[in-house]
Design an enzyme around this catalytic site. Structure first.
Site, PDB file in Angstrom:
ATOM      1  CG  ASP A 147     -12.414   8.116  -2.209  1.00 27.11           C
ATOM      2  OD1 ASP A 147     -12.563   8.056  -0.969  1.00 27.11           O
ATOM      3  OD2 ASP A 147     -11.352   7.796  -2.775  1.00 27.11           O
ATOM      4  CD  GLN A 159     -13.011   0.025  -1.327  1.00 22.31           C
ATOM      5  OE1 GLN A 159     -12.279   0.060  -0.346  1.00 22.31           O
ATOM      6  NE2 GLN A 159     -14.289  -0.332  -1.248  1.00 22.31           N
ATOM      7  NE  ARG A 209     -10.537  -3.553   0.403  1.00 24.05           N
ATOM      8  CZ  ARG A 209      -9.640  -2.621   0.783  1.00 24.05           C
ATOM      9  NH1 ARG A 209     -10.068  -1.447   1.219  1.00 24.05           N
ATOM     10  NH2 ARG A 209      -8.355  -2.862   0.730  1.00 24.05           N
ATOM     11  CG  HIS A 217      -8.085   1.204  -3.648  1.00 20.80           C
ATOM     12  ND1 HIS A 217      -7.561   0.017  -3.158  1.00 20.80           N
ATOM     13  CD2 HIS A 217      -8.588   1.876  -2.557  1.00 20.80           C
ATOM     14  CE1 HIS A 217      -7.730  -0.024  -1.850  1.00 20.80           C
ATOM     15  NE2 HIS A 217      -8.343   1.082  -1.455  1.00 20.80           N
ATOM     16  CB  CYS A 257     -13.489   3.204  -0.691  1.00 19.36           C
ATOM     17  SG  CYS A 257     -12.610   4.776  -0.735  1.00 19.36           S
ATOM     18  NE  ARG A 268      -3.572   2.108   2.862  1.00 20.06           N
ATOM     19  CZ  ARG A 268      -4.798   2.337   2.403  1.00 20.06           C
ATOM     20  NH1 ARG A 268      -5.354   1.464   1.590  1.00 20.06           N
ATOM     21  NH2 ARG A 268      -5.458   3.430   2.736  1.00 20.06           N
TER      22      ARG A 268
END
Length: 309
Positions: free
Chosen positions: A226, A138, A293, A135, A265, A108
Site C-alpha cells: 500500500d 477492501q 470492491r 479497512h 488497494c 469513511r
C-alpha cells in the site's frame, strides 16, 4: 435483523464465508449486463444508504453507490464540511438522527472510534468504509480476488511489504479468521498495532513479522503493499528512505511463488511502494481487485441488513 460491520471479526468466519459466496454468485449473475441494471431480485429496493465522507474517495464512493443501485436501493452522499457533524454535532446525535432517515450508514473517516461510536448509537447498521485502524471492505474485495484466481483462500500465503497500516491490520484479522498465514516485512518503527497481532494469534492466526523482505516473500502466493505516505500525511523523506528496502519490484516478485499474484488497494505511488513493471505486469490483479470492491460491498450490505445469514 441488522448488524454493523466495523471490523471483519464482527461477522466471524462463517459470516465472511457467507458474504464471499454471495459476492461470487452475484458477480457471476451480472455477466454481460449494463452496470446500471438492477439485479433481478432487487433485494434492497426501497432501502437508502447514507455515506459519510471525512476523507477523499474514489473507489469507496463509487463502489458503494453502484452497489446500492444494483441492489435496487439509493444513496445519500454527505461530507463533514457540509453537515452539522463538521460544526460540532456529536457522533451520537448524528447517529440518532440519521437512523430516523436511512436504513444503513457507511462512514469513511480518520478516527476508528468515530465508526465505533456511530455504530453504538445508531439504530441501523454502520459500515466501516475506512478508518485509521482498519479497512475491512477492501480486504473483502482482496479475498474475493484471490478466490477467483486461486479457487480458494485455503493454502494461500500472503506477504505484506511496507507500512504497518490499516489495510495490513484487516489482512492480519482476515488471515486469523479464514485460515491463511500472513507474513509482514516492514522497517523498525513502522510495525502494525501489537494489539491487532496479539488478537490474531489468540484466534490461532499464523502471523510472522520480519525486517527481511526476502525472508517474507519466499514462497508467498499473494504479494500485497500500500502507499507509504497515507492520505493527509506529509511526504516524509525519512519514512520513504526507511521503506525503500521493502519496495515491490521485479527482484522481489521473482522470490515469491511462481504463480504469485500482486494486490494493491490503490491509489498507488508508482516508483515508491511498487514499480511499474509489477503493478502493470501479468501477475498484477489490481483492476479485478478494484472492481471487486463493488461485488464484495453488495454482499456486505446484504449481510448488514439481514438479507443473508
Amino acid at each position: 435483523m441488522s448488524r454493523s460491520f466495523i471490523d471483519l471479526a464482527d461477522a466471524g468466519s462463517a459470516g465472511l464465508t457467507l458474504m464471499l459466496d454471495e459476492a461470487i454468485a452475484r458477480k457471476q449473475a451480472r455477466k454481460g449486463l449494463p452496470k446500471g441494471r438492477i439485479d433481478a431480485d432487487a433485494p434492497l429496493a426501497g432501502h437508502t444508504l447514507a455515506m459519510i465522507f471525512e476523507k477523499n474517495s474514489t473507489r469507496t464512493r463509487v463502489s458503494f453507490d453502484m452497489a446500492m443501485r444494483q441492489l435496487g436501493g439509493t444513496t445519500i452522499v454527505m461530507d463533514s464540511g457540509s453537515m452539522q457533524l463538521g460544526r460540532g454535532e456529536t457522533i451520537a446525535d448524528t447517529a440518532r438522527v440519521l437512523s430516523r432517515y436511512v436504513d444503513a450508514i457507511m462512514i469513511r473517516t480518520d478516527d476508528h472510534q468515530k465508526a465505533l461510536d456511530l455504530a453504538r448509537y445508531a439504530d441501523v447498521p454502520v459500515i466501516n468504509g475506512l478508518t485509521d485502524q482498519s479497512h475491512p471492505c477492501q480486504i473483502m474485495a482482496d479475498m474475493l480476488t484471490v478466490i477467483e484466481h486461486r479457487g480458494a483462500l485455503t493454502g494461500s500465503r500472503w506477504a505484506w511489504f511496507g507500512d504497518g497500516n490499516n489495510v495490513l491490520h484487516s489482512i492480519v484479522e482476515a488471515g486469523s479468521l479464514l485460515g491463511f498465514p500472513v507474513g509482514i516485512a516492514c522497517p523498525e518503527g513502522y510495525d502494525p498495532d501489537p494489539a491487532v497481532i496479539a488478537a490474531a494469534r489468540a484466534r490461532g492466526g499464523d502471523v510472522r513479522l520480519s525486517r527481511d523482505a526476502a525472508e517474507i516473500v519466499a514462497g508467498a502466493d499473494v504479494i500485497v503493499t500500500d502507499t507509504w505516505i497515507s492520505m493527509g500525511q506529509a511526504h516524509a523523506e525519512e519514512k520513504l528512505k526507511a521503506m525503500m528496502p521493502y519496495q515491490v519490484d521485479e527482484a522481489l516478485m521473482a522470490r515469491a511463488a511462481a504463480d504469485a499474484v500482486f494486490l494493491h488497494c490503490l491509489p498507488a505511488h508508482r516508483g515508491e511502494e511498487v514499480v511499474d513493471a509489477v503493478i502493470d505486469g501479468p501477475q498484477s490483479l489490481i483492476w479485478d481487485e478494484a472492481e471487486n470492491r463493488l461485488h464484495a460491498q453488495k454482499a456486505v450490505l446484504l449481510w448488514c441488513l439481514g438479507k443473508i445469514g
